[in-house]
Design an enzyme around this catalytic site. Sequence first.
Site, PDB file in Angstrom:
ATOM      1  N   HIS A  82       0.852  -1.184   0.000  1.00 42.40           N
ATOM      2  CA  HIS A  82       0.000   0.000   0.000  1.00 42.40           C
ATOM      3  C   HIS A  82       0.890   1.237   0.000  1.00 42.40           C
ATOM      4  CE1 HIS A  82      -3.662   2.266   0.892  1.00 42.40           C
ATOM      5  NE2 HIS A  82      -2.925   3.014   1.702  1.00 42.40           N
ATOM      6  N   ARG A 168     -14.289  12.938   6.806  1.00 37.22           N
ATOM      7  CA  ARG A 168     -12.976  13.517   7.145  1.00 37.22           C
ATOM      8  C   ARG A 168     -12.526  14.492   6.068  1.00 37.22           C
ATOM      9  NH1 ARG A 168      -9.293   8.601   7.533  1.00 37.22           N
ATOM     10  NH2 ARG A 168      -7.657  10.138   7.806  1.00 37.22           N
TER      11      ARG A 168
HETATM   12  N1  URA Z   1      -5.268   6.477   2.812  1.00 38.76           N
HETATM   13  C1  URA Z   1      -6.295   5.829   3.396  1.00 38.76           C
HETATM   14  O1  URA Z   1      -6.713   4.767   2.936  1.00 38.76           O
HETATM   15  N2  URA Z   1      -6.853   6.369   4.477  1.00 38.76           N
HETATM   16  C2  URA Z   1      -6.437   7.512   5.024  1.00 38.76           C
HETATM   17  O2  URA Z   1      -6.985   7.935   6.021  1.00 38.76           O
HETATM   18  C3  URA Z   1      -5.386   8.185   4.401  1.00 38.76           C
HETATM   19  C4  URA Z   1      -4.809   7.629   3.294  1.00 38.76           C
END
Ligand code: URA
Length: 424
Positions: A82, A168
């Site tokens: 990731h 968010r």
């Molecule tokens: N990538 C994500 O998947 N979540 C986050 O909060 C920030 C970056």
Amino acid sequence: MNIIEIINKKREKQILTKEEIEFAVTGFCTGEVKDYQMSSLLMAICLNGLSQEETFYLTDCMLHSGDTIDLSSIHGIKVDKHSTGGVGDKTTIILAPLVASLGVPVAKMSGRGLGYTGGTIDKLESIPGFQVTKTEKEFIKQVNEIGVSVVGQTGDLVPADKKIYALRDVTGTVSSIPLIASSIMSKKIASGADKIVIDVKVGEGALVNNIEDARTLAHTMVEIGKRYQKQTVCILTNMDEPLGCNIGNALEVQECIEILQGGGPKDLKDLVITLASYMVMLGKEISLQEAKVQVIEQLTSGKAYDKFLEFIKAQEGDITKLMVAPKVFSVKSVKTGFVETIDALKIGKLVHDIGAGRTKKEDEIHYGVGVKINKKPGDFVTEGEELIKVYLDTIDCKMQDVLDCFVIANDAKVNQTLIYEVIE
Ligand code: URA
């Protein structure tokens, strides 16, 4: 239990219980906890933080809010990768076939881009015919047959994160470390891999812009991984400038091909070798040095490229039909000197605005548009020499905006560090 008491408790810097966190997250998913209440709780978390225990409960609760993928019918140790996101970050398209060519299965679910950072799925879709949708059964079958598959999300993975992340995004609460850690780790664990490598980007073009925050984020994610017996390695890398030279979907795929054929820009190549080496180390349970030798051999011998072609064919893509936009403009330097910086954020936004990205989910992408950087930070450039090429189709841009992405100085002090540290 009452959501207002939970908000008050976090506002007063108290520790929330597992039940309270569950109440807030589950209530938000069902609609009992309203957007404005969740926003308030998220802001309290942003300001006052979460303990390790609270962060774990939040992750667990989000993880169990939807489907989880079972990859146990794929033979071998599955390693997922990731990235916390950056401009020009196309590493998954290279890493997936590269690592698979060494016998480490890669069953990867990737996302689309929203905002100025691109998404792997959009980049892959710039290859005519490429199919990103598969059933879970087809996805697993392909990995068992050729060792690799990259698809868009199947099933309803971590719906709580989708809802919370959307909130968010519009409430100034994206940058909270426990919120980032739980968001990333809940999705990684739900996707079923055995081990996880995370590229934590640090810099102006990244979610975290200082090394201390990046370290805290990395330690938090490693600890969450331990709770689920999923070994997690975080690699802290520099995102002060775009990664590689090409930005824009089809142009990035072109650059991936260059790397897989043994060429390509140094920064991208070095990062790919580092990330792949950790993935192979974890997947084959060998030393990092041994893994690195094997990774370099796959890139130079063409075996990684062969696996890439097999992967693209298995997902019905036709790489011979990859097209870049027809109008190409060369933007020349108005000054002689060294390139000191290329503003990753500005250039990401510019490429987004000429059509490479979407602002709303339903926006259409112009796959062929983007830029090819000719001079990277530290390079010398003379007045009139090409800095960058811009590929346009229907949306124009101002050449001055392109030039504004570059800072040219008489003697540039460039931070050339690519890998800051590894936390495991
Ligand atoms: N990538 C994500 O998947 N979540 C986050 O909060 C920030 C970056």
